[in-house]
Motif scaffolding. Sequence first.
Motif: not given
Length: 436
Positions: A214-222, A236-244
């Motif tokens: 909702p704040d536009g800072s992250k993307l969730a995807y498959v 998005l700002a850091t390109a860091q991601r984690q499996p949830v």
Amino acid sequence: MTVFTATGFIGRLWRRTAAAGVGLALAALATGPAHAQLRVDISGVGATQYPIAIADFSGASSGTTSTPEVIRADLTRSGQFRLISAGGASLPLKSTVDYGTWQARGADYLALGSVEQNGGQYTVSYRLVDNVRKSELDSAVFTGNESEMRRIAHRIADRIYEKITGVRGVFSTRIAYVLQTSNGYELQIADADGQNPQVMLRSKQSIISPTWSPDGSKLAYVSFESGKSVIYVQTLATAQRQPVSNYKGNNSAPSWSPDGSHMAIVLSMDGISQIYTINADGSNLRRVMRSPLIDTEPDYTPDGQSLIFTSDRGGSPQIYKVPVAGGNAQRVTFSGSYNISPRVSPDGQQLVYVTRRNGAFRIASQALNSGSEQLLTDGPDDQSPSYAPNGMQVLYSSIQNGRSVLAVTSIDGRVRQTLSVLNGKVREPAWGPFTN
């Protein structure tokens, strides 16, 4: 693979999965620019068009970005403005406006401005006047470097749009989508006009169902890079991601709650696709309800209290609503025998979805209070609808003249845009939220 075998329904998510297959991927995070811009073609006009002239801005040039040209293009794409030629006029910002002359040219409104440069910084000033009422509607000053000039122009267009229509503009928002090329898949984000694309993820295997926080800072995807479907969240700002979500079976269809604290997801860990909720970090898994048939594609209502979803529990794929806390699901769609991929409007009053009519997949809109339906697109293969954050337009993927493109329609279906790319198939779009 999960399918609705009884009806022949294979949801948007599962069609993408079947086409992609599974296998070990080489995924690479990337924040560099993409090579292909999206080209925009526009057709149709709105029921009401506001005549406006955008004068050339006086002062310094801002390199490759022409501020007034970007503003003109934004307003034209909306279909709600009729551009009146300013005749190449470059008016000093503080000049006295001859309202009668501009009104005689057919311009009810006039925007003028200036660009000043100091080293690598630019100052952009603008004014908007109403030639009919002979008054000033707006003025603002923005500062930024060369790379920010296009965003500044979008922000000015947003202000013009809101001051005249009363609705917040979306020109400075962003979109996400998946580009499939001969080399694999790319998750990209871009400005709402398709410019400035950036690659968030590259993979040899399929990427599907991107959705914005909702704040536009992250993307969730498959992503299928590990040989199975896994839901990731990427900053998005850091390109860091984690499996949830990496449970047994399929992990799919993430949808953020309005406050960003939770997600609704779909899991087949018990053998059939069912809807669950989790915290945004992947903790606290909870099943919403139990159904003997497939439930999928959840979307939160704006109040966060309910989920809209797709199910074949009635014998054909239709759209239903259920409280997030669980309980009895209520059927929402009754027109046609095939309705999938629901998305709720930002004000909670409307619903868009994919419907199959006479063999064509089209985007439809339905008023939730009355159930009245309107077909917005013609098909033959329109998928993945996503509302603009002001609720005035719908972004979707489409096959047009044999090519895979992104398209935008106004909510009355009168104005359409096509955003196409030359070197691949573009699909799975999601329109980002307001961020300022």
